[in-house]
Design a protein around this motif. Structure first.
Motif, short mmCIF file in Angstrom:
data_model
loop_
_atom_site.label_atom_id
_atom_site.label_comp_id
_atom_site.label_asym_id
_atom_site.label_seq_id
_atom_site.Cartn_x
_atom_site.Cartn_y
_atom_site.Cartn_z
N UNK A 108 1.17 -1.21 0.19
CA UNK A 108 0.04 -0.39 -0.11
C UNK A 108 1.10 1.22 0.46
N UNK A 109 0.21 2.42 -0.63
CA UNK A 109 1.44 3.51 -1.34
C UNK A 109 0.69 4.48 -0.61
N UNK A 110 1.21 5.42 1.05
CA UNK A 110 1.14 6.11 0.99
C UNK A 110 2.24 7.97 0.83
N UNK A 111 1.67 8.47 0.62
CA UNK A 111 2.62 10.46 0.70
C UNK A 111 4.09 9.99 1.27
N UNK A 112 5.24 9.34 0.82
CA UNK A 112 6.55 9.22 1.71
C UNK A 112 6.41 7.81 1.93
N UNK A 113 5.81 6.82 2.01
CA UNK A 113 6.49 5.43 2.82
C UNK A 113 5.44 4.58 2.00
N UNK A 114 5.75 2.80 1.77
CA UNK A 114 4.98 2.07 1.49
C UNK A 114 5.35 0.92 2.53
N UNK A 115 3.96 0.51 2.99
CA UNK A 115 3.63 -0.32 3.30
C UNK A 115 3.59 -1.97 2.64
N UNK A 116 3.89 -2.97 3.67
CA UNK A 116 4.21 -4.03 2.59
C UNK A 116 3.94 -4.97 3.94
N UNK A 117 3.34 -6.24 4.04
CA UNK A 117 3.42 -7.58 4.48
C UNK A 117 4.47 -8.48 4.01
N UNK A 118 4.63 -9.47 5.01
CA UNK A 118 5.58 -10.28 4.46
C UNK A 118 5.56 -11.34 5.73
N UNK A 132 4.71 -15.96 11.08
CA UNK A 132 4.25 -13.96 11.52
C UNK A 132 3.72 -13.81 10.75
N UNK A 133 2.66 -12.95 10.60
CA UNK A 133 2.46 -11.96 9.11
C UNK A 133 3.05 -10.97 10.58
N UNK A 134 3.80 -10.06 9.57
CA UNK A 134 4.59 -8.69 9.36
C UNK A 134 4.48 -7.84 8.50
N UNK A 135 3.46 -6.26 9.17
CA UNK A 135 3.66 -5.51 8.58
C UNK A 135 4.89 -4.63 8.44
N UNK A 136 5.79 -3.90 7.36
CA UNK A 136 6.66 -2.86 7.96
C UNK A 136 6.15 -1.67 6.39
N UNK A 137 6.78 -0.66 7.06
CA UNK A 137 7.12 0.99 6.35
C UNK A 137 8.23 0.66 5.59
N UNK A 138 8.39 1.48 4.40
CA UNK A 138 9.51 1.69 4.49
C UNK A 138 9.51 3.34 3.43
N UNK A 139 10.24 4.54 4.01
CA UNK A 139 10.16 5.29 4.09
C UNK A 139 10.69 5.38 2.70
N UNK A 140 10.08 6.41 1.14
CA UNK A 140 10.25 6.23 0.04
C UNK A 140 11.42 7.49 -0.19
#
Length: 149
Positions: A108-118, A132-140
């Motif tokens: 999922x894309x938001x202004x300035x970041x991407x969130x993704x699940x692994x 274990x489902x893990x959600x991450x946020x990456x600053x673009x």
């Protein structure tokens, strides 16, 4: 219920075709991904998560490259990188360190970041079978990774 199954089977070729078309549209990025994500001959391609399936309309993409341990052993390694669309075309913005897991999904894309699940190993789980489902946020901009609660 059976009607839903029939509908799903009927739509499957169209959905698969759309996914193939989207992958084909992004083939131009393969040389850039090979260099940026250190993809070597014989290794599979990167999995790309763009903010838009149309490369001309997309601004950012997150790439995942899984590969076997190159020095021996049976470990699966991961390189993650961020790609940006600039005026002259697409560029590799740099590696994304600190994002782990398998089966990346739900980008999922938001202004300035991407969130993704692994999926990661949970406590006391064997290496074969992470759950274990893990959600991450990456600053673009900075490519900094945050593990979300």
């Amino acid at each position: 219920m059976w009607r839903l199954a029939v509908l799903a089977l009927a739509l499957w070729p169209a959905l698969a075709g759309a996914q193939d078309a989207a992958q084909t549209a992004w083939r131009f990025i393969d040389p850039l991904a090979r260099q940026g994500l250190d993809i070597r001959p014989g290794e599979g391609p990167a999995e790309l998560f763009p903010d838009n399936m149309n490369p001309a309309a997309a601004d950012v993409a997150l790439g995942f490259h899984y590969y076997g341990n190159r020095v021996g052993g049976n470990a699966v390694m991961l390189n993650v990188g961020l790609f940006h669309h600039i005026e002259g075309g697409w560029v590799f913005a740099g590696p994304v360190e600190g994002l782990y897991g398998t089966s990346p999904r739900e980008a999922r894309f938001f202004p300035g970041r991407v969130e993704i699940t692994t999926t990661m190993l949970g406590p006391n789980e064997p290496r074969c079978c992470p759950t274990q489902v893990t959600r991450w946020s990456v600053d673009t901009i900075t490519r900094q990774v945050t593990r979300l609660p």
